[in-house]
Scaffold this active site. Structure first.
Site, PDB file in Angstrom:
ATOM      1  N   LYS A 156       0.835  -1.305   0.053  1.00 52.19           N
ATOM      2  CA  LYS A 156      -0.019  -0.026  -0.164  1.00 52.19           C
ATOM      3  C   LYS A 156       0.848   1.194  -0.171  1.00 52.19           C
ATOM      4  O   LYS A 156       2.355   1.185   0.096  1.00 52.19           O
ATOM      5  CB  LYS A 156      -0.910   0.120   1.073  1.00 52.19           C
ATOM      6  CG  LYS A 156      -1.931  -1.077   1.151  1.00 52.19           C
ATOM      7  CD  LYS A 156      -2.913  -0.934   2.434  1.00 52.19           C
ATOM      8  CE  LYS A 156      -3.961  -2.070   2.423  1.00 52.19           C
ATOM      9  NZ  LYS A 156      -4.808  -2.006   3.531  1.00 52.19           N
ATOM     10  N   HIS A 214       2.280   6.454   2.953  1.00 51.00           N
ATOM     11  CA  HIS A 214       1.697   7.761   2.768  1.00 51.00           C
ATOM     12  C   HIS A 214       2.515   8.880   3.861  1.00 51.00           C
ATOM     13  O   HIS A 214       3.717   8.469   4.508  1.00 51.00           O
ATOM     14  CB  HIS A 214       0.151   7.856   3.112  1.00 51.00           C
ATOM     15  CG  HIS A 214      -0.045   7.279   4.429  1.00 51.00           C
ATOM     16  ND1 HIS A 214      -0.119   8.225   5.545  1.00 51.00           N
ATOM     17  CD2 HIS A 214      -0.789   6.255   4.774  1.00 51.00           C
ATOM     18  CE1 HIS A 214      -0.582   7.432   6.515  1.00 51.00           C
ATOM     19  NE2 HIS A 214      -1.138   6.222   6.095  1.00 51.00           N
ATOM     20  N   HIS A 238       3.128   8.080   7.433  1.00 48.39           N
ATOM     21  CA  HIS A 238       4.231   7.213   7.745  1.00 48.39           C
ATOM     22  C   HIS A 238       5.482   8.065   7.688  1.00 48.39           C
ATOM     23  O   HIS A 238       6.403   7.673   8.570  1.00 48.39           O
ATOM     24  CB  HIS A 238       4.279   6.108   6.592  1.00 48.39           C
ATOM     25  CG  HIS A 238       3.142   5.193   6.622  1.00 48.39           C
ATOM     26  ND1 HIS A 238       2.412   4.978   5.528  1.00 48.39           N
ATOM     27  CD2 HIS A 238       2.467   4.173   7.781  1.00 48.39           C
ATOM     28  CE1 HIS A 238       1.462   3.983   5.748  1.00 48.39           C
ATOM     29  NE2 HIS A 238       1.636   3.880   7.301  1.00 48.39           N
TER      30      HIS A 238
END
Length: 582
Positions: free
Chosen positions: A143, A146, A149
């Site tokens: 994933k 983003h 993170h």
């Protein structure tokens, strides 16, 4: 006094004086006396004693009584060769230290303590050395990595750096999202759209592309069924399926490690949800044995967290088919870490949308009888809006690093001095990262902010670029005039107001570290370093080394060396690598 005094002889004399007059043991005064922040507007004293903090039941006193107490105390204290002036303000007594002694003490302390300056202060003498487990970064495989993170990564790294600098033992854990239904989809997707070559050369990007493609097909009943079957096989540890999953995980970690290295971040452990499948089942059994697990009509497992036990607040810990949820795996991970590391404190660094989750996690642990749940802490941060690269939305951490590097390189090539750099690309990356980190750390972590490339990368103003520029400039000053030597410094040459301001500011460094160590907010250190850089820039203009008499030049060089040393220490704590050329 215990510990190595950060403030040197002037401080000791002052504490000794006060201890006699107030009839209080010296250690009671340590936290009551602080260095006075430098003011642009006026000359300030070096230290101040807060009257309220040394009087019993000070809350019963009126402001004018405290002022009177301050005046009376100031009158009872005498100046001497160490303390050159004593005065009273509303609620405080102010002390000015003999100017030569101030310069000598500060420069000597910075020189002797080096990278441990500020950390050896008496402020930390009563703080026990502890073992801390810090969980941060924690992206999900396949994933987007983003911006949340990224924040978690730099905030967690800062907290770990600070703890290590203060002598604590730290275990840095990256808890990956490496399990769950998405791996069923990913496994099926890889069979249809996967490519071994691409997987090996850029795993994060390729797995993300596969995941996006299979998600489009996920509405299809057949795909759903295949994904369910794949994940079931994974949970049953089917060898072939497990080896595909392991390859996804290992290659992703390899690439993450390479990218974290660019950020200057490392981990002691790459953990993940996958580690806690069986252990999560054990947790459910423990909850059942303790009578904490209740079943709903639909068959899901819940724990009642309400005070009145009326189910007004519950936490769902089990699906109706008996499988565990994210929180169950977190419970298992917390218990496992305690068994493995016997930590004193455990810190989770995530965005504030997870506050509820961690509240529930800590409450359930307490209900299970784990008193150490009180030593768990969630350090939360706000959301960042508007971070985009020229190509659009941020999907991978590497996009951000490449973007900041290329923008910084562009800015640097437009200035005249960059041409002589040995490695402009490397320098651009370090300066760009400083810009990102300072923009992120300037406010309270919990507040949201609007990201702006232009603001972050300005060379003037309160930015990471300005800190790097100041460090490089002070470094080249030392290169140009040879390294300063402390032994033969004539401190009488450092009496100008701009020199005194730098010295007074250096005096406060330990208090700033102490504040950040208490609330784990980097903003105290950031604003300290920005002020230090501004003061050093002014001193650099008004106190030239070149063309000054040898002893004046030597003394100033020493002052600039001390400023650069403390600036570098603070930058490293924040996760910034200081550059020596720009």
């Amino acid at each position: 006094m215990e510990g190595v005094p950060a403030h040197g002889r002037g401080w000791n004399e002052m504490v000794f004086k006060l201890s006699k007059v107030l009839d209080l043991p010296p250690e009671n005064l340590i936290k009551s006396i602080s260095a006075v922040p430098v003011s642009k507007k006026r000359h300030v004293a070096d230290f101040q004693l807060s009257i309220a903090s040394v009087i019993e039941n000070s809350s019963d006193y009126l402001a004018q009584d405290l002022h009177l107490q301050a005046q009376q105390l100031a009158e009872r204290l005498k100046c001497d060769s160490v303390v050159s002036a004593i005065s009273a303000d509303p609620g405080t007594v102010n002390f000015t230290i003999n100017r030569e002694l101030l310069a000598k003490t500060v420069l000597q302390q910075v020189w002797e303590d080096g990278s441990e300056y500020g950390v050896k202060s008496e402020l930390f003498s009563t703080v026990p050395r502890q073992k801390a487990v810090i969980e941060f970064s924690s992206p999900n495989i396949a994933k987007k990595f983003h911006i949340g993170h990224l924040r978690s990564t730099i905030v967690g790294n800062f907290i770990a750096n600070l703890k290590v600098a203060l002598g604590h033992e730290v275990v840095r854990i990256n808890y990956l999202g490496d399990w769950g239904m998405q791996f069923g989809l990913l496994g099926v997707g890889f069979q249809s759209f996967g490519n071994e070559e691409k997987l090996k050369s850029s795993p994060l990007q390729h797995l993300f592309e596969v995941y996006v493609q299979i998600n489009k097909a996920a509405e299809d009943e057949n795909t759903k069924k295949l994904a369910k079957d794949f994940f079931r096989k994974l949970e049953e540890h089917d060898e072939q399926v497990l080896s595909i999953w392991k390859q996804f995980r290992d290659l992703s970690i390899e690439e993450y490690t390479r990218i974290y290295k660019r950020l200057g971040v490392s981990f002691d452990e790459y953990s993940g949800e996958s580690f806690y499948q069986e252990k999560a089942q054990e947790v459910l059994k423990m909850l059942e044995d303790k009578g904490l697990l209740q079943k709903t009509i639909k068959g899901t497992g819940i724990v009642d967290l309400s005070e009145k036990k009326d189910l007004s607040t519950v936490s769902t810990v089990m699906r109706s088919d008996g499988t565990s949820l994210y929180i169950t795996r977190d419970l298992a991970a917390a218990i496992d870490r305690m068994n493995k590391h016997s930590w004193d404190t455990m810190i989770y660094v995530t965005d504030k949308s997870q506050s509820n989750h961690f509240q529930h996690l800590f409450q359930i642990l307490k209900l299970m009888g784990y008193d150490w749940a009180e030593r768990c802490q969630h350090v939360s941060f706000g959301l960042v809006q508007g971070m985009k690269t020229r190509r659009g939305e941020v999907i991978f951490l590497e996009d951000v690093l490449n973007e900041v590097r290329s923008r910084m390189l562009q800015n640097m090539t437009s200035t005249k001095t960059t041409k002589e750099l040995q490695d402009p690309v490397e320098t651009a990356e370090k300066v760009g990262l400083a810009a990102l980190i300072i923009q992120d750390f300037r406010g309270l972590l919990s507040s949201d902010y609007q990201f702006s490339w232009d603001r972050a990368l300005q060379s003037r103003g309160d930015t990471g670029v300005f800190l790097q520029y100041t460090h490089a400039r002070l470094h080249s000053l030392e290169q140009m005039h040879g390294n300063a030597e402390l032994t033969d410094v004539n401190v009488a040459c450092l009496q100008e107001p701009d020199a005194v301001s730098v010295l007074q500011h250096l005096l406060r460094y330990d208090e700033v570290l102490y504040r950040s160590s208490q609330d784990l907010q980097p903003k105290h250190i950031v604003s300290y370093l920005l002020t230090l850089s501004h003061l050093a820039a002014v001193a650099h203009k008004t106190l030239p080394v070149k063309g000054s008499a040898p002893d004046v030049a030597q003394a100033r060089l020493c002052l600039f060396h001390a400023a650069r040393s403390v600036l570098a220490n603070g930058m490293k704590l924040l996760g910034i690598t200081p550059v020596t050329q720009m």
